[in-house]
Design a protein around this motif. Structure first.
Motif, PDB file in Angstrom:
ATOM      1  N   VAL A 260       5.126  -0.542   3.085  1.00 15.76           N
ATOM      2  CA  VAL A 260       3.959  -0.858   3.919  1.00 15.76           C
ATOM      3  C   VAL A 260       3.034  -1.819   3.182  1.00 15.76           C
ATOM      4  CG1 VAL A 260       2.040   0.107   5.257  1.00 15.76           C
ATOM      5  CG2 VAL A 260       4.132   1.459   4.932  1.00 15.76           C
TER       6      VAL A 260
ATOM      7  N   LEU B  81      10.197   3.313   4.035  1.00 20.33           N
ATOM      8  CA  LEU B  81       9.101   2.450   4.496  1.00 20.33           C
ATOM      9  C   LEU B  81       8.412   1.719   3.352  1.00 20.33           C
ATOM     10  CD1 LEU B  81       7.377   4.664   7.244  1.00 20.33           C
ATOM     11  CD2 LEU B  81       9.182   2.955   7.505  1.00 20.33           C
TER      12      LEU B  81
ATOM     13  N   VAL C  15       0.808  -1.219   0.000  1.00 21.80           N
ATOM     14  CA  VAL C  15       0.000   0.000   0.000  1.00 21.80           C
ATOM     15  C   VAL C  15       0.842   1.270   0.000  1.00 21.80           C
ATOM     16  CG1 VAL C  15      -2.077  -1.019   0.986  1.00 21.80           C
ATOM     17  CG2 VAL C  15      -0.267  -0.179   2.519  1.00 21.80           C
ATOM     18  N   PHE C  16       2.141   1.165   0.325  1.00 22.74           N
ATOM     19  CA  PHE C  16       3.042   2.318   0.202  1.00 22.74           C
ATOM     20  C   PHE C  16       4.461   1.808   0.001  1.00 22.74           C
ATOM     21  CE2 PHE C  16       5.942   5.481   2.251  1.00 22.74           C
ATOM     22  CZ  PHE C  16       5.821   6.458   1.274  1.00 22.74           C
TER      23      PHE C  16
ATOM     24  N   THR D 147      -7.662  -7.661   9.012  1.00 22.41           N
ATOM     25  CA  THR D 147      -6.566  -7.146   8.188  1.00 22.41           C
ATOM     26  C   THR D 147      -5.364  -6.882   9.075  1.00 22.41           C
ATOM     27  OG1 THR D 147      -7.363  -4.871   8.426  1.00 22.41           O
ATOM     28  CG2 THR D 147      -8.054  -6.067   6.456  1.00 22.41           C
ATOM     29  N   ARG D 148      -4.182  -7.036   8.503  1.00 20.19           N
ATOM     30  CA  ARG D 148      -2.933  -6.730   9.196  1.00 20.19           C
ATOM     31  C   ARG D 148      -2.150  -5.757   8.338  1.00 20.19           C
ATOM     32  NH1 ARG D 148      -4.889  -8.095  13.680  1.00 20.19           N
ATOM     33  NH2 ARG D 148      -5.137 -10.297  14.135  1.00 20.19           N
ATOM     34  N   GLU D 149      -1.863  -4.582   8.904  1.00 19.78           N
ATOM     35  CA  GLU D 149      -1.054  -3.575   8.215  1.00 19.78           C
ATOM     36  C   GLU D 149       0.321  -3.561   8.870  1.00 19.78           C
ATOM     37  OE1 GLU D 149      -5.056  -0.813   7.661  1.00 19.78           O
ATOM     38  OE2 GLU D 149      -3.377  -0.091   8.876  1.00 19.78           O
ATOM     39  N   TYR D 150       1.365  -3.652   8.054  1.00 18.22           N
ATOM     40  CA  TYR D 150       2.704  -3.762   8.656  1.00 18.22           C
ATOM     41  C   TYR D 150       3.774  -3.333   7.663  1.00 18.22           C
ATOM     42  CZ  TYR D 150       2.749  -8.080   5.965  1.00 18.22           C
ATOM     43  OH  TYR D 150       2.679  -8.978   4.937  1.00 18.22           O
ATOM     44  N   ILE D 151       4.923  -3.048   8.232  1.00 22.00           N
ATOM     45  CA  ILE D 151       6.092  -2.633   7.455  1.00 22.00           C
ATOM     46  C   ILE D 151       6.999  -3.836   7.258  1.00 22.00           C
ATOM     47  CG2 ILE D 151       8.232  -1.295   7.668  1.00 22.00           C
ATOM     48  CD1 ILE D 151       6.413   0.735   9.298  1.00 22.00           C
TER      49      ILE D 151
ATOM     50  N   LYS E  80      -0.604  -4.429   3.398  1.00 26.33           N
ATOM     51  CA  LYS E  80      -1.892  -4.691   4.037  1.00 26.33           C
ATOM     52  C   LYS E  80      -2.357  -6.069   3.589  1.00 26.33           C
ATOM     53  CE  LYS E  80      -6.568  -2.725   4.244  1.00 26.33           C
ATOM     54  NZ  LYS E  80      -7.334  -1.486   3.962  1.00 26.33           N
ATOM     55  N   ASP E  81      -2.474  -6.981   4.539  1.00 25.34           N
ATOM     56  CA  ASP E  81      -2.874  -8.353   4.236  1.00 25.34           C
ATOM     57  C   ASP E  81      -4.250  -8.615   4.836  1.00 25.34           C
ATOM     58  OD1 ASP E  81      -0.275  -8.460   3.353  1.00 25.34           O
ATOM     59  OD2 ASP E  81       0.282 -10.247   4.497  1.00 25.34           O
TER      60      ASP E  81
ATOM     61  N   GLY F  95       7.864   3.466  -0.165  1.00 23.63           N
ATOM     62  CA  GLY F  95       8.658   4.676  -0.035  1.00 23.63           C
ATOM     63  C   GLY F  95      10.144   4.401  -0.151  1.00 23.63           C
ATOM     64  N   HIS F  96      10.928   5.413   0.247  1.00 23.66           N
ATOM     65  CA  HIS F  96      12.380   5.272   0.246  1.00 23.66           C
ATOM     66  C   HIS F  96      12.784   4.423   1.460  1.00 23.66           C
ATOM     67  CE1 HIS F  96      16.545   6.326  -0.330  1.00 23.66           C
ATOM     68  NE2 HIS F  96      16.610   6.751   0.921  1.00 23.66           N
TER      69      HIS F  96
END
Lengths: 177, 177
Positions: free
Chosen positions: B21, B19, B13-14, B35-39, B23-24, B16-17
Motif C-alpha cells: 500500500v 498487499l 505505508v504497508f 493524497t492518493r492511497e493505492y495498492i 500513499k502519494d 504485507g505478504h
C-alpha cells in the motif's frame, strides 16, 4: 466440508483517509493457518443514466493508479448513514449535473473479492432533469454522452476496462435482451 | 486542459505478504494538492475454460473479506517474471486439474481503478486435457462444470457478483454475438 476460514486475530495495519487495511490470522478448513490482508470499505454506488434522448452518461477520468484517463460510469462512495440509492442519485448529480427522478436497482458487483469487502451497488437512472455539477476539490472529470451501442462495442473491443462499468452495462444488456 | 495528477511524494505505508500500500501526495490539474492511497499489484490472469463437452469451468470459493462462498472463474496472481498467458494456464491447471492447449486473449479488466493498479488479463481456454489439481496450502475451493447459458443467467439475476467473472463472460458473449 465447511470451507469457512475462522478468524484467530484481527489487526488494523493501515488507517488512511481512503484505505483501511486489516491483517487477520485465520484457521483454514484443512487445518492450516494463514493470513488474510484486506481492505474494509464503506461501499459505493454506480449509475447507468439514460438521458431523455436515449444516450447514456459516461465519464473520462484521470485515475492515479494507472496514470491515465479511464472511461467509466458515474460512481462514488457511500457517505456515512447514506442509502445505496441516495448515494447513486447524489453522485450522478455531483459528477454530471443531472438529477434522476427514477432509480432502478440492478444488483451489485464485488470488484476485488480477494482483498476488499467493497460492494458496488448498481442502478439504472431514468427521468433525468438538468441540475448543477459539484465536483470535489480534487476531482477532475469529463462528462460524455454516448449511445449504449457504442459503449457495448467499446467493452467488446477492450477499450473499456473498468469493472463496475462492464458489470452494470452487461447486466443491463443481459436483463433487457 | 491536462487532467494529469503529478506525484509530489511517494511513501510505502504497508508492505504485507499480499498487499503493498502506497500513499502519494499529488498536485491536481486545478492546482489543489491531495493524497492518493493505492495498492501496487503484480497483476493476475482469469480463465474462461471450455470443456470438450461445451460446459465451462467455474469455482465456488470461500472469500474471507465477505465471509462466504462466491462463484467465480479460475484466476490467480502472476508469479515473478511469468507471462499473463503462462499464469492463466498454470492457475487453471493448479485450481481445477485441467490443462489448456489453446489460450485466446480477451483483453483486460481493472477491478478497482480508484485504489489499485491491478490489471486482470482475460483468457478463453480450449482444447483441454485432464491433468492434476494442485491447490495452495491455504486454498480450498469447489470446481463446478456449468453451461455458459446458466452462468449468463446467474449474472443477469445478480447471483454472480465477482467483477472479473462478469467482465470475462460478458466480453465473450458480446464478442461472439
Amino acid at each position: 466440508m465447511s470451507k469457512e476460514e475462522k478468524q484467530i486475530t484481527h489487526e488494523k495495519v493501515f488507517d488512511g483517509h481512503l484505505l483501511h487495511v486489516y491483517k487477520d490470522k485465520v484457521l483454514c478448513p484443512n487445518g492450516n493457518e494463514s493470513t488474510r490482508e484486506y481492505i474494509m470499505h464503506q461501499g459505493a454506488s454506480c449509475v447507468l443514466a439514460f438521458l431523455p434522448d436515449g444516450r447514456i452518461i459516461m465519464e473520462k477520468q484521470f485515475r492515479y493508479p494507472f496514470h491515465k484517463e479511464v472511461y467509466e460510469l458515474p460512481a462514488g462512495k457511500l457517505d456515512p448513514n447514506e442509502s445505496n440509492e441516495r448515494c447513486a442519485i447524489r453522485e450522478l448529480e455531483e459528477e454530471t449535473g443531472w438529477h434522476a427522478n427514477k432509480m432502478e436497482y440492478y444488483g451489485a458487483v464485488y470488484p476485488s473479492i480477494a482483498y476488499t469487502d467493497e460492494v458496488i451497488h448498481l442502478y439504472v437512472a431514468k427521468d433525468l432533469v438538468k441540475s448543477e455539477q459539484h465536483l470535489d476539490k480534487d476531482e477532475t472529470l469529463e462528462v460524455l454522452y454516448m449511445t449504449l451501442d457504442d459503449v457495448v462495442n467499446m467493452i467488446a473491443k477492450d477499450e473499456i476496462r473498468d469493472s463496475k462499468t462492464i458489470a452494470l452495462i452487461s447486466r443491463y444488456v443481459l436483463k433487457n435482451r
